[in-house]
Write a protein that holds these residues in place. Sequence first.
Motif, PDB file in Angstrom:
ATOM      1  N   TYR A 343       0.837  -1.205   0.000  1.00  0.00           N
ATOM      2  CA  TYR A 343       0.000   0.000   0.000  1.00  0.00           C
ATOM      3  C   TYR A 343       0.872   1.254   0.000  1.00  0.00           C
ATOM      4  CZ  TYR A 343      -3.282   3.579   1.625  1.00  0.00           C
ATOM      5  OH  TYR A 343      -4.038   4.723   1.734  1.00  0.00           O
ATOM      6  N   LYS A 344       1.939   1.251   0.793  1.00  0.00           N
ATOM      7  CA  LYS A 344       2.794   2.416   0.946  1.00  0.00           C
ATOM      8  C   LYS A 344       3.721   2.655  -0.255  1.00  0.00           C
ATOM      9  CE  LYS A 344       5.127   2.846   4.762  1.00  0.00           C
ATOM     10  NZ  LYS A 344       5.069   4.324   4.941  1.00  0.00           N
ATOM     11  N   SER A 495      -4.762   0.887  14.844  1.00  0.00           N
ATOM     12  CA  SER A 495      -3.402   1.200  15.288  1.00  0.00           C
ATOM     13  C   SER A 495      -2.343   1.137  14.193  1.00  0.00           C
ATOM     14  CB  SER A 495      -3.010   0.244  16.418  1.00  0.00           C
ATOM     15  OG  SER A 495      -1.645   0.358  16.724  1.00  0.00           O
ATOM     16  N   LEU A 496      -2.400   0.110  13.350  1.00  0.00           N
ATOM     17  CA  LEU A 496      -1.261  -0.163  12.481  1.00  0.00           C
ATOM     18  C   LEU A 496      -1.084   0.856  11.365  1.00  0.00           C
ATOM     19  CD1 LEU A 496      -1.209  -4.055  12.283  1.00  0.00           C
ATOM     20  CD2 LEU A 496      -0.116  -2.505  13.902  1.00  0.00           C
ATOM     21  N   ALA A 497      -2.152   1.527  10.962  1.00  0.00           N
ATOM     22  CA  ALA A 497      -1.995   2.569   9.939  1.00  0.00           C
ATOM     23  C   ALA A 497      -1.041   3.655  10.434  1.00  0.00           C
ATOM     24  CB  ALA A 497      -3.353   3.165   9.579  1.00  0.00           C
ATOM     25  N   GLU A 498      -1.150   3.987  11.719  1.00  0.00           N
ATOM     26  CA  GLU A 498      -0.250   4.991  12.288  1.00  0.00           C
ATOM     27  C   GLU A 498       1.153   4.438  12.449  1.00  0.00           C
ATOM     28  OE1 GLU A 498       0.113   7.928  16.198  1.00  0.00           O
ATOM     29  OE2 GLU A 498      -1.724   6.783  15.835  1.00  0.00           O
ATOM     30  N   ARG A 499       1.256   3.194  12.918  1.00  0.00           N
ATOM     31  CA  ARG A 499       2.583   2.600  13.124  1.00  0.00           C
ATOM     32  C   ARG A 499       3.344   2.478  11.809  1.00  0.00           C
ATOM     33  NH1 ARG A 499       2.697  -0.164  18.429  1.00  0.00           N
ATOM     34  NH2 ARG A 499       4.563  -1.251  17.731  1.00  0.00           N
ATOM     35  N   PHE A 500       2.629   2.226  10.715  1.00  0.00           N
ATOM     36  CA  PHE A 500       3.268   2.089   9.401  1.00  0.00           C
ATOM     37  C   PHE A 500       3.248   3.403   8.610  1.00  0.00           C
ATOM     38  CE2 PHE A 500       2.879  -2.394  10.281  1.00  0.00           C
ATOM     39  CZ  PHE A 500       3.943  -2.960   9.597  1.00  0.00           C
ATOM     40  N   ASP A 501       2.729   4.456   9.228  1.00  0.00           N
ATOM     41  CA  ASP A 501       2.634   5.763   8.569  1.00  0.00           C
ATOM     42  C   ASP A 501       1.898   5.643   7.230  1.00  0.00           C
ATOM     43  OD1 ASP A 501       2.921   8.494   8.299  1.00  0.00           O
ATOM     44  OD2 ASP A 501       4.877   8.345   7.310  1.00  0.00           O
ATOM     45  N   MET A 502       0.756   4.989   7.265  1.00  0.00           N
ATOM     46  CA  MET A 502      -0.084   4.842   6.077  1.00  0.00           C
ATOM     47  C   MET A 502      -1.036   6.038   6.005  1.00  0.00           C
ATOM     48  SD  MET A 502      -0.840   0.773   6.611  1.00  0.00           S
ATOM     49  CE  MET A 502      -1.983   0.588   5.255  1.00  0.00           C
ATOM     50  N   TYR A 504      -3.658   8.634   3.187  1.00  0.00           N
ATOM     51  CA  TYR A 504      -4.274   8.906   1.882  1.00  0.00           C
ATOM     52  C   TYR A 504      -4.577  10.398   1.839  1.00  0.00           C
ATOM     53  CZ  TYR A 504      -8.810   9.128   4.277  1.00  0.00           C
ATOM     54  OH  TYR A 504      -9.848   9.477   5.106  1.00  0.00           O
ATOM     55  N   VAL A 505      -4.656  10.943   0.652  1.00  0.00           N
ATOM     56  CA  VAL A 505      -4.977  12.355   0.483  1.00  0.00           C
ATOM     57  C   VAL A 505      -6.473  12.476   0.287  1.00  0.00           C
ATOM     58  CG1 VAL A 505      -4.604  14.438  -0.874  1.00  0.00           C
ATOM     59  CG2 VAL A 505      -2.717  12.828  -0.515  1.00  0.00           C
ATOM     60  N   ASP A 506      -7.132  13.176   1.193  1.00  0.00           N
ATOM     61  CA  ASP A 506      -8.587  13.285   1.169  1.00  0.00           C
ATOM     62  C   ASP A 506      -9.041  14.409   0.222  1.00  0.00           C
ATOM     63  OD1 ASP A 506     -11.141  12.588   1.802  1.00  0.00           O
ATOM     64  OD2 ASP A 506     -11.019  13.105   3.932  1.00  0.00           O
ATOM     65  N   LYS A 507     -10.356  14.571   0.121  1.00  0.00           N
ATOM     66  CA  LYS A 507     -10.935  15.577  -0.782  1.00  0.00           C
ATOM     67  C   LYS A 507     -10.456  16.981  -0.468  1.00  0.00           C
ATOM     68  CE  LYS A 507     -15.145  12.839  -1.313  1.00  0.00           C
ATOM     69  NZ  LYS A 507     -16.608  12.760  -1.047  1.00  0.00           N
ATOM     70  N   ASP A 508     -10.117  17.253   0.781  1.00  0.00           N
ATOM     71  CA  ASP A 508      -9.644  18.582   1.183  1.00  0.00           C
ATOM     72  C   ASP A 508      -8.149  18.753   0.972  1.00  0.00           C
ATOM     73  OD1 ASP A 508      -8.645  16.940   3.130  1.00  0.00           O
ATOM     74  OD2 ASP A 508      -9.837  17.780   4.768  1.00  0.00           O
ATOM     75  N   ASN A 509      -7.551  17.753   0.273  1.00  0.00           N
ATOM     76  CA  ASN A 509      -6.121  17.764  -0.051  1.00  0.00           C
ATOM     77  C   ASN A 509      -5.231  17.621   1.184  1.00  0.00           C
ATOM     78  OD1 ASN A 509      -4.450  17.674  -2.325  1.00  0.00           O
ATOM     79  ND2 ASN A 509      -3.723  19.767  -1.961  1.00  0.00           N
ATOM     80  N   GLU A 510      -5.813  17.090   2.281  1.00  0.00           N
ATOM     81  CA  GLU A 510      -5.064  16.831   3.506  1.00  0.00           C
ATOM     82  C   GLU A 510      -4.758  15.335   3.617  1.00  0.00           C
ATOM     83  OE1 GLU A 510      -4.002  18.966   5.884  1.00  0.00           O
ATOM     84  OE2 GLU A 510      -4.707  20.668   4.661  1.00  0.00           O
ATOM     85  N   LYS A 511      -3.564  15.014   4.162  1.00  0.00           N
ATOM     86  CA  LYS A 511      -3.221  13.619   4.411  1.00  0.00           C
ATOM     87  C   LYS A 511      -3.943  13.125   5.665  1.00  0.00           C
ATOM     88  CE  LYS A 511       1.329  13.064   2.264  1.00  0.00           C
ATOM     89  NZ  LYS A 511       2.737  12.657   2.505  1.00  0.00           N
ATOM     90  N   LYS A 512      -4.546  11.936   5.557  1.00  0.00           N
ATOM     91  CA  LYS A 512      -5.286  11.377   6.690  1.00  0.00           C
ATOM     92  C   LYS A 512      -4.962   9.897   6.854  1.00  0.00           C
ATOM     93  CE  LYS A 512      -9.056  14.705   6.386  1.00  0.00           C
ATOM     94  NZ  LYS A 512     -10.507  14.914   6.156  1.00  0.00           N
ATOM     95  N   ARG A 513      -5.246   9.393   8.061  1.00  0.00           N
ATOM     96  CA  ARG A 513      -5.019   7.978   8.348  1.00  0.00           C
ATOM     97  C   ARG A 513      -6.225   7.159   7.888  1.00  0.00           C
ATOM     98  NH1 ARG A 513       0.284   7.875   9.089  1.00  0.00           N
ATOM     99  NH2 ARG A 513       0.973   9.094  10.897  1.00  0.00           N
ATOM    100  N   PRO A 514      -5.992   6.067   7.186  1.00  0.00           N
ATOM    101  CA  PRO A 514      -7.117   5.192   6.827  1.00  0.00           C
ATOM    102  C   PRO A 514      -7.449   4.237   7.958  1.00  0.00           C
ATOM    103  CG  PRO A 514      -5.092   4.298   5.921  1.00  0.00           C
ATOM    104  CD  PRO A 514      -4.715   5.594   6.624  1.00  0.00           C
ATOM    105  N   PHE A 515      -8.617   3.606   7.855  1.00  0.00           N
ATOM    106  CA  PHE A 515      -8.936   2.449   8.692  1.00  0.00           C
ATOM    107  C   PHE A 515      -8.473   1.194   7.959  1.00  0.00           C
ATOM    108  CE2 PHE A 515     -11.664   5.072  11.304  1.00  0.00           C
ATOM    109  CZ  PHE A 515     -11.672   4.398  12.518  1.00  0.00           C
ATOM    110  N   ILE A 516      -8.215   0.153   8.730  1.00  0.00           N
ATOM    111  CA  ILE A 516      -7.802  -1.130   8.142  1.00  0.00           C
ATOM    112  C   ILE A 516      -8.719  -2.227   8.660  1.00  0.00           C
ATOM    113  CG2 ILE A 516      -5.965  -2.860   7.963  1.00  0.00           C
ATOM    114  CD1 ILE A 516      -3.967  -0.535   8.438  1.00  0.00           C
TER     115      ILE A 516
END
Length: 652
Positions: A343-344, A495-502, A504-516
């Motif tokens: 994914y990354k 938890s793991l999205a943060e640990r792996f620094d995963m 995505y760029v959202d509609k507002d052009n900001e980086k956000k953490r996904p759910f897994i």
Amino acid sequence: MKITLKDGSVKEYSESKSVLDIAKDISEGLARVACAAEINGEVVDLRTMVTEDVELNILTFNDEAGKKAFRHTAAHILAQAVKRLFPETKLAIGPAIDNGFYYDFDRDQPFDQEEIKAIEKEMKKIVKENPPIERFELPRDKALTLMKDMGEDFKVELIEELGEDEVISFYKQGDFTDLCAGPHLMSTKAVKAFKLLQVAGAYWRGDESRKMLSRIYGTAFTKKADLNEYIERLEEAKKRDHNKLGRELELFTTNEAVGQGLPLIMPKGAKVIQTLQRWIEDEEERRGYLLTKTPSMAKNDLYKISGHWDHYRDGMFVMGDEEKEEEILALRPMTCPFQFMIYKNSQKSYRDLPARYAETATLCRNESSGEMHGLIRVRQFTLADGHIVCTPEQLADEFKGCVDLINYVMTTLGIDGDVWYRFSKWDPNKTDKYIDNPEAWESTQVAMKEILDDIGLDYTEAEGEAAFYGPKLDIQFKNVHGKEDTIITIQIDFSLAERFDMTYVDKDNEKKRPFIIHRSSIGCYERTLAMLIEKYAGAFPTWIAPSQVKVLPISEKYHEYAGTVVEKLRSAGVRVDLDDRAEKIGYKIREARLERVPYMLIVGQKEEEEGKVSIRSRYKGDEGQKTLEEFLGEILVEINTRQIREVEVEQQ
């Protein structure tokens, strides 16, 4: 004092009374069958004195807690018999369990069958003697002295773990005394219908580094007829036991030179797994999953990021020595860290989500030797693994999609009525087992419960059964012996999205953490094969069966026509075998039935002249003659639609 009974009625007494006396006051018949009681929801002895207003529920053998008190008493009768016959034997523990009881003993050699018979005979003698069962308490120091004087080292260890001010209870019946919290029956006479079932090895406290003990399993009922019925069910279970039947049908085997928990899947079993795997991979692709293929091992750096190194290291096979500063590798116990790296590989946009990754993965987990059993719990297995990376808004629909896939799989396999759902939550009192983020745990569990309730699932809840990184929905089943296991699971990971620094760029052009979402579709193929063997007693539905048709020529004269039949079936995609041995046709039919082959096609002079086949099936027996084309059309429909036909002919 006022005693509020289960039906809401109230009994009033001016003085203290034992639970048994209250039961007698309600009904002499109830008192005769009473095993224990609940006082304000707590299970207690019938000998317990009631001194104040309480809610009281008298428990009989029909109640689960009453049944356990009854069988716990049977375990003490077993221990008393062993101590009479083999006084040098030391006692460990002897609880009631589902469907029976066991007691662990320490002696120089395991009990043999002749000794088991002698123990059963002595147990009957104790029941006939009918000694009253008495409960008494001692302070910790005196309890230790008593057990040391009796030479019961395991009991001493248990007492030493208790607090200094603990008051410790014992039960005495005749010449036998045991450390025990209870509850127990008032005497032994009710335990007349019992049977000792098997002897097994068991490590003290379940710890492989501790002493191996001899465990005697048994069961007990209030009526001989119920015991006999249970024994009959056990015999039927033995016939279906995948560990026995799977070997007899040459689906799998094991070898000491290969190692424990490392089954060898034989050609027939491999064909079943291959059939299931092709079906699942095609179905996952149809549902939008992307196939990955990742390494079977990785540096420990990867597992440190995921948290497995801290929370799961004991369950992993590790290669290398950290103290020597070597490169440390570990065989993968799961695929999630690998798929997260995929994914990354590139920055994802909200338009790329959900990203659904699936993989048929060979995994290795260092199961303890005492836990391994046949194909159900092994050290190397193949998992239909997968992970969904999604936005918070997509979480509910993606989770529901996982449940829908699992329901489809279970219904197609015909096991939907044999499994149930368990919502597995964290235990906030054991934070060392989990990612330490109570707020995230609570919010994720609330979100998961809302999804489950919205789907309308009927589920139980189990605290302490979550994965270390999030709650999960487990699909549970029991093998033929009643042992419960998980076959499929869906997990929400906060938890793991943060640990792996995963991100995505959202509609507002900001980086956000996904759910897994961690999920499987059919679970572990080996465990599923075990369950299907037991479900169908080896007579798999035609679409799964390793051999779907066996062609049986009556004599050598019809080998050529039989070969033509085989070729046409095989060309159409039917799994077919030819039995051209110089054996009588009756023998060939019996052999095919023992192999659980769905269809036998018998060919002789008449069949060859008319271009037909005589059909015998395990579904209806003799199905008469049909043209080969007619039979082929029917079986292809059965296979391609994955029909499950009811077996009407008894397997010999």
